[in-house]
Design a protein around this motif. Structure first.
Motif, mmCIF file in Angstrom:
data_model
loop_
_atom_site.group_PDB
_atom_site.id
_atom_site.type_symbol
_atom_site.label_atom_id
_atom_site.label_comp_id
_atom_site.label_asym_id
_atom_site.label_seq_id
_atom_site.Cartn_x
_atom_site.Cartn_y
_atom_site.Cartn_z
ATOM 1 N N GLN A 48 6.197 -4.529 1.362
ATOM 2 C CA GLN A 48 6.754 -5.627 0.782
ATOM 3 C C GLN A 48 8.081 -5.728 1.380
ATOM 4 O OE1 GLN A 48 6.126 -5.093 -3.262
ATOM 5 N NE2 GLN A 48 3.832 -5.078 -3.248
ATOM 6 N N GLU A 49 8.938 -4.924 1.543
ATOM 7 C CA GLU A 49 10.222 -5.224 1.920
ATOM 8 C C GLU A 49 10.268 -5.501 3.446
ATOM 9 O OE1 GLU A 49 12.206 -1.346 0.988
ATOM 10 O OE2 GLU A 49 12.797 -2.083 -1.070
ATOM 11 N N ALA A 50 9.135 -5.232 4.160
ATOM 12 C CA ALA A 50 8.942 -5.702 5.653
ATOM 13 C C ALA A 50 8.635 -7.092 5.670
ATOM 14 C CB ALA A 50 8.077 -4.686 6.446
ATOM 15 N N GLY A 51 8.501 -7.655 4.479
ATOM 16 C CA GLY A 51 7.878 -9.048 4.449
ATOM 17 C C GLY A 51 6.495 -9.411 4.478
ATOM 18 N N TYR A 52 5.861 -8.310 4.281
ATOM 19 C CA TYR A 52 4.352 -8.558 4.183
ATOM 20 C C TYR A 52 3.890 -8.498 2.650
ATOM 21 C CZ TYR A 52 4.916 -6.788 8.835
ATOM 22 O OH TYR A 52 5.286 -6.479 10.032
ATOM 23 N N THR A 53 2.571 -9.110 2.430
ATOM 24 C CA THR A 53 1.808 -8.751 1.164
ATOM 25 C C THR A 53 1.012 -7.505 1.350
ATOM 26 O OG1 THR A 53 1.820 -11.422 0.923
ATOM 27 C CG2 THR A 53 0.466 -10.061 -0.406
ATOM 28 N N SER A 54 1.349 -6.815 0.174
ATOM 29 C CA SER A 54 0.527 -5.844 0.140
ATOM 30 C C SER A 54 -0.619 -5.773 -0.975
ATOM 31 C CB SER A 54 1.357 -4.603 -0.562
ATOM 32 O OG SER A 54 1.664 -4.692 -1.982
ATOM 33 N N GLN A 55 -1.529 -4.888 -0.425
ATOM 34 C CA GLN A 55 -2.754 -4.835 -1.096
ATOM 35 C C GLN A 55 -3.573 -3.610 -1.048
ATOM 36 O OE1 GLN A 55 -5.408 -8.197 -0.225
ATOM 37 N NE2 GLN A 55 -7.161 -7.636 -1.565
ATOM 38 N N ARG A 56 -4.059 -3.222 -2.215
ATOM 39 C CA ARG A 56 -4.738 -1.859 -2.447
ATOM 40 C C ARG A 56 -6.330 -1.869 -2.259
ATOM 41 N NH1 ARG A 56 -2.058 1.892 -7.241
ATOM 42 N NH2 ARG A 56 0.201 1.131 -7.041
ATOM 43 N N GLU A 57 -6.768 -0.949 -1.544
ATOM 44 C CA GLU A 57 -8.131 -0.606 -1.181
ATOM 45 C C GLU A 57 -9.105 -1.945 -0.595
ATOM 46 O OE1 GLU A 57 -9.767 2.099 -1.429
ATOM 47 O OE2 GLU A 57 -7.771 3.322 -2.144
ATOM 48 N N TYR A 58 -8.401 -2.831 0.182
ATOM 49 C CA TYR A 58 -9.020 -3.944 0.873
ATOM 50 C C TYR A 58 -9.576 -2.968 2.269
ATOM 51 C CZ TYR A 58 -10.241 -8.452 2.709
ATOM 52 O OH TYR A 58 -10.734 -9.765 2.867
ATOM 53 N N PHE A 59 -10.680 -3.286 2.500
ATOM 54 C CA PHE A 59 -11.499 -2.592 3.464
ATOM 55 C C PHE A 59 -11.717 -1.195 3.187
ATOM 56 C CE2 PHE A 59 -9.326 -5.519 6.530
ATOM 57 C CZ PHE A 59 -10.461 -6.361 6.914
ATOM 58 N N ARG A 60 -11.430 -0.709 1.756
ATOM 59 C CA ARG A 60 -11.265 0.617 1.496
ATOM 60 C C ARG A 60 -10.200 1.478 2.073
ATOM 61 N NH1 ARG A 60 -15.458 2.656 -1.912
ATOM 62 N NH2 ARG A 60 -14.728 4.692 -0.943
ATOM 63 N N ILE A 61 -9.107 0.800 2.389
ATOM 64 C CA ILE A 61 -7.791 1.508 2.909
ATOM 65 C C ILE A 61 -6.917 1.621 1.701
ATOM 66 C CG2 ILE A 61 -6.249 1.009 4.654
ATOM 67 C CD1 ILE A 61 -7.966 -0.641 6.458
ATOM 68 N N ASP A 62 -6.166 2.567 1.621
ATOM 69 C CA ASP A 62 -5.346 2.795 0.472
ATOM 70 C C ASP A 62 -4.328 1.539 0.377
ATOM 71 O OD1 ASP A 62 -6.553 5.180 -0.289
ATOM 72 O OD2 ASP A 62 -5.035 6.565 0.971
ATOM 73 N N VAL A 63 -3.545 1.207 1.390
ATOM 74 C CA VAL A 63 -2.745 0.267 1.031
ATOM 75 C C VAL A 63 -2.600 -0.577 2.653
ATOM 76 C CG1 VAL A 63 -0.433 -0.753 0.460
ATOM 77 C CG2 VAL A 63 -1.390 1.458 -0.403
ATOM 78 N N ILE A 64 -2.699 -1.922 2.519
ATOM 79 C CA ILE A 64 -2.599 -2.670 3.679
ATOM 80 C C ILE A 64 -1.743 -3.773 3.588
ATOM 81 C CG2 ILE A 64 -5.107 -2.540 4.439
ATOM 82 C CD1 ILE A 64 -5.313 -5.521 3.212
ATOM 83 N N GLY A 65 -1.015 -4.364 4.643
ATOM 84 C CA GLY A 65 -0.042 -5.294 4.425
ATOM 85 C C GLY A 65 -0.424 -6.406 5.496
ATOM 86 N N TRP A 66 -0.301 -7.465 5.096
ATOM 87 C CA TRP A 66 -0.484 -8.684 5.673
ATOM 88 C C TRP A 66 0.175 -9.891 5.508
ATOM 89 C CZ3 TRP A 66 -2.233 -13.050 2.319
ATOM 90 C CH2 TRP A 66 -2.760 -12.281 1.109
#
Length: 199
Positions: A48-66
């Motif tokens: 989040q501090e990098a300016g991305y939206t974080s989300q858990r378990e999308y694609f069954r990946i622990d955390v993604i940033g988009w």
């Protein structure tokens, strides 16, 4: 976000003496299952501090940033007179955290198939297997990464493996005194992981 930026932020946010809910981060760390939700929050904060939206378990990946481009697509659809639901986002980072000292390599293989600029695997080595044995494991994983077709389709992607101390493989003791996190960045020319600071 580059691999080195994530690594520095991760190290800065994982100080042994940081107090979380009345306990030091290091005390929580020694209990694998209890550390996972804490480190997941740290990963989300970095993303989040990098300016991305974080989300858990999308694609069954622990955390993604988009990053969302929803408004751009929506405005374009409206300008074209189209009634289209706008879904436009760019995946920027995928992070897997694996407590198993012997199974973090599966997370590497999994993330090869995900297209995004930065892929991070945070895992652990047995405390008595740091150094040479850890290097052998990294070289072994790098060798077998070459067998996945998808790897060469993403040569502009960065692979970062962060390994910390885990229990002793011989007696299960927590015989370490710190996190011992070390970052390894995949070098596309040498086709191996190089310790950050040694590249």
């Amino acid at each position: 976000m580059r691999a080195i930026d994530f690594y520095k932020a991760f190290k800065a946010n994982t100080k042994e003496d940081t107090v979380v809910e009345g306990r030091t981060l290091f005390d929580i760390y020694k209990k694998d299952a209890e550390f996972t939700p804490v480190v997941t929050k740290i990963i989300e904060k970095i993303i989040q501090e990098a300016g991305y939206t974080s989300q858990r378990e999308y694609f069954r990946i622990d955390v993604i940033g988009w990053v969302s481009r929803y408004e751009d697509m929506k405005a374009d659809a409206e300008a074209e007179g189209l009634k289209v639901r706008a879904h436009l986002w760019n995946l920027k980072i995928a992070v897997e955290h694996e407590n198993s000292k012997s199974d973090w390599s599966d997370e590497v293989m999994k993330l090869i198939h995900v297209k995004c600029p930065l892929k991070v695997i945070i895992g652990y080595s047995y405390s008595n297997e740091r150094g040479e044995i850890e290097r052998k494991k990294l070289d072994f994983v790098a060798k077998w990464m070459q067998e996945i077709d998808a790897l060469n389709k993403g040569m502009d992607e960065q692979y970062l493996i962060i390994l910390g101390n885990g229990c002793n493989s011989e007696d299960g003791s927590s015989d370490y005194t710190d996190f011992g996190y070390v970052g390894y960045l995949y070098n596309w020319v040498e086709k191996r992981f190089k310790r950050i600071g040694d590249e």
